[in-house]
Design an enzyme around this catalytic site. Structure first.
Site, PDB file in Angstrom:
ATOM      1  N   ASP A 201       0.607  -1.332   0.189  1.00  0.00           N
ATOM      2  CA  ASP A 201      -0.124   0.031  -0.415  1.00  0.00           C
ATOM      3  C   ASP A 201       0.931   0.947   0.258  1.00  0.00           C
ATOM      4  OD1 ASP A 201      -1.425   1.855   0.447  1.00  0.00           O
ATOM      5  OD2 ASP A 201      -2.437   1.113   2.696  1.00  0.00           O
ATOM      6  N   HIS A 374      -3.709   4.244   6.783  1.00  0.00           N
ATOM      7  CA  HIS A 374      -3.163   3.898   5.793  1.00  0.00           C
ATOM      8  C   HIS A 374      -1.798   4.497   6.663  1.00  0.00           C
ATOM      9  CE1 HIS A 374      -5.444   3.132   2.494  1.00  0.00           C
ATOM     10  NE2 HIS A 374      -6.494   3.972   2.784  1.00  0.00           N
TER      11      HIS A 374
END
Length: 561
Positions: A201, A374
């Site tokens: 990610d 995130h």
């Protein structure tokens, strides 16, 4: 005579192919193909919201041309978590081919709800973090990670050709809510065992440091609740169950009841409570229709609309069109999120409307009311340090994010020749742990407009753009069927181009021009309706551009009498 013995040759083994069909150079429509021994599994099947140029489009999903060509090979879809950019394409994929769906309980609960809306059934196989299972030639393991939704996992995939770990969306959170800490021990063990390829990610790689812990948001909620005697409305992503739990905890501590509004909010709360991911005493929850029966200082409302969506509950509150909640001066609204890129204008518009109503608005730039799901740069560095991948592919990000993440991998010791920056549709091919770039496959996007799937193309979007910018003009010609003469003055109707009542001189001049244009046409031209339409359209377009510097869409209708 001696008999020659022939040896049976084993057919050459093919590489394992890793093909991103979405998620590179973009935030959204994440989908990755893993192909080996004539078998395919997909990791995630996500959608994305349309940008401003895709007028009228509801949803964008990855192009499925390659999957349709290889439909007989597809064995399963594996899900990392339940956000729309990872599950949103599922109903449209399953219309083309029925395959089993593997995921954690909460993820499959969200998918099941979505499939019911589309009247689609599917075989769902529930797995939990720590489970190891096989699908055809693939051995798959789920590893628990932290994210802004329950049951998020990284996926480890092994074949005879090597190992790949796809992190999905993740963060490193040492004080998560109602969920364990990310399984750093297992990730470290995988690194020690040897990992051939990491897909990680990239969303927050351009932000230094560490992502705020979800637990810190709870402390901010408590502080805000303690200092307020007003109604408190909290807008968040419906899927952020931890945030809902923190709001409910603060409400209970400060003796407030909790009500939920917004279809997705109510659906997620129901699923999360049924599965045990959300723990709110029943006596703390009231129906949204009951909020006006309680004093302001005893109410908390959890709502959707943190992204300024036009039809969301919070936007309707800001517009004073919500059926149960009428905003008033002194109310406190907490926007417990940050705008997704592209949604900034919508969010600011809602904030401005709320301020105009005398509402106190708290958002992430004023207080720690939001924690990203995130990983930031140091957490991404930690992931690379634990896994020690031989090869690295940054995913889930726009190009600048992918570039920064690739640079970080180089800093962490991954060889430059083993760090890949590719595009959707470009395969990585793995043979015995070694990775090379393969030949591209079809990729792109499919536009969903209502029930139309893929039928909205460039021409349709161009027409919509022209209509939105310059409007529509209709020219109506009444002509004699036999001698092709005009029977009366042409009619011109404007929609979104000029206001007819204030532009009579312009319209009359255009009508006179059309009368002269048709009258002066040669008999051969008048014998062909299409020629009449083309010449009048061209003349009218030039006329209005000279007068207004705009080019409306022009439709010509000929009525035969």
């Amino acid at each position: 005579m001696s008999r020659t013995r022939t040896s049976r040759r084993r057919p050459p083994r093919k590489p394992m192919r890793i093909i991103p069909l979405g998620g590179l150079k973009e935030i959204g429509k994440n989908m990755t193909v893993y192909e080996y021994n004539e078998e395919i599994i997909l990791v995630d099947a996500g959608s994305e919201f349309p940008d401003d140029e895709l007028l009228g489009v509801d949803v964008v999903i990855p192009d499925t041309a390659y999957l349709e060509e290889n439909a007989h090979k597809i064995k399963a879809i594996i899900y990392t978590h339940g956000h729309e950019d990872h599950i949103g394409a599922t109903p449209y994929i399953l219309r083309k081919f029925q395959v089993p769906l593997y995921g954690t309980p909460f993820t499959l609960g969200l998918i099941e709800r979505r499939l019911k809306e589309h009247n689609i059934k599917a075989k769902m196989i529930t797995k939990k973090a720590g489970d190891v299972f096989t699908v055809g030639a693939f051995t798959i393991e789920f590893i628990h990670v932290n994210h802004s939704i329950p049951d998020a996992v990284a996926v480890l995939i092994r074949t005879e050709q090597g190992s790949v770990l796809q992190t999905g969306d993740f963060k490193v959170d040492f004080s998560p809510v109602n969920t364990p800490i990310i399984d750093l021990a297992r990730l470290g063990a995988i690194g020690n065992e040897g990992l051939d390829l990491l897909l990680s990610d990239s969303t927050n790689v351009m932000h230094s440091g560490y992502t705020l812990s979800e637990g810190s948001v709870g402390a901010t909620f408590n502080e805000l609740f303690r200092g307020s005697d007003s109604r408190i409305i909290i807008a968040s992503f419906a899927s952020n169950v931890s945030r809902i739990q923190l709001a409910a905890n603060a409400a209970r501590l400060h003796q407030r009841k909790v009500a939920f509004t917004g279809r997705s909010m109510n659906n997620v709360v129901r699923i999360a409570m049924d599965l045990g991911y959300l723990k709110i005493p029943p006596e703390d929850i009231i129906d949204i229709n009951e909020v006006n029966q309680y004093p302001d200082n005893e109410i908390v409302i959890m709502t959707t609309g943190s992204q300024g969506e036009p039809m969301s509950a919070l936007t309707r509150m800001a517009d004073n069109t919500h059926a149960q909640v009428q905003m008033k001066s002194g109310d406190m609204v907490i926007l417990s999120s940050s705008p997704i890129p592209g949604n900034e204008k919508s969010v600011i518009s809602v904030i401005n409307k709320l301020f105009e109503l005398g509402v106190e608005v708290i958002y992430h730039e004023l207080a720690d009311v939001h924690a990203s799901g995130h990983a930031k740069r140091e957490e991404l560095r930690l992931m690379l340090a634990l896994l020690k991948p031989r090869n690295f592919l940054p995913v889930h990000g726009e190009y600048a994010m992918l570039r920064h993440h690739a640079d970080l991998a180089l800093q962490m010791g991954v060889s430059p020749k083993n760090v890949f920056l590719i595009e959707n549709g470009v395969p990585l091919e793995m043979m015995e742990g070694k990775v090379e770039v393969g030949k591209p496959v079809p990729s792109g996007r499919i536009l969903i407009d209502g029930s139309l799937i893929g039928d909205v193309g460039t021409a349709v979007l161009r027409d919509r753009k022209q209509l939105s910018e310059d409007g529509l003009l209709m020219l109506i010609l009444r002509m004699d069927k036999d001698n092709r003469q005009l029977l009366k003055e042409p009619d011109i109707i404007s929609r979104g181009f000029v206001y007819m009542k204030e532009s009579t001189e312009l319209i009359d001049e255009a009508k006179n021009l059309m009368t002269k244009t048709v009258t002066d046409m040669k008999p051969a031209t008048k014998s062909d309706w299409s020629q009449i339409k083309q010449q009048t359209r061209n003349q009218l377009s030039r006329f209005f551009y000279e007068k207004t510097k705009r080019r409306p869409m022009i439709l010509v209708f000929i009525l035969e009498v």
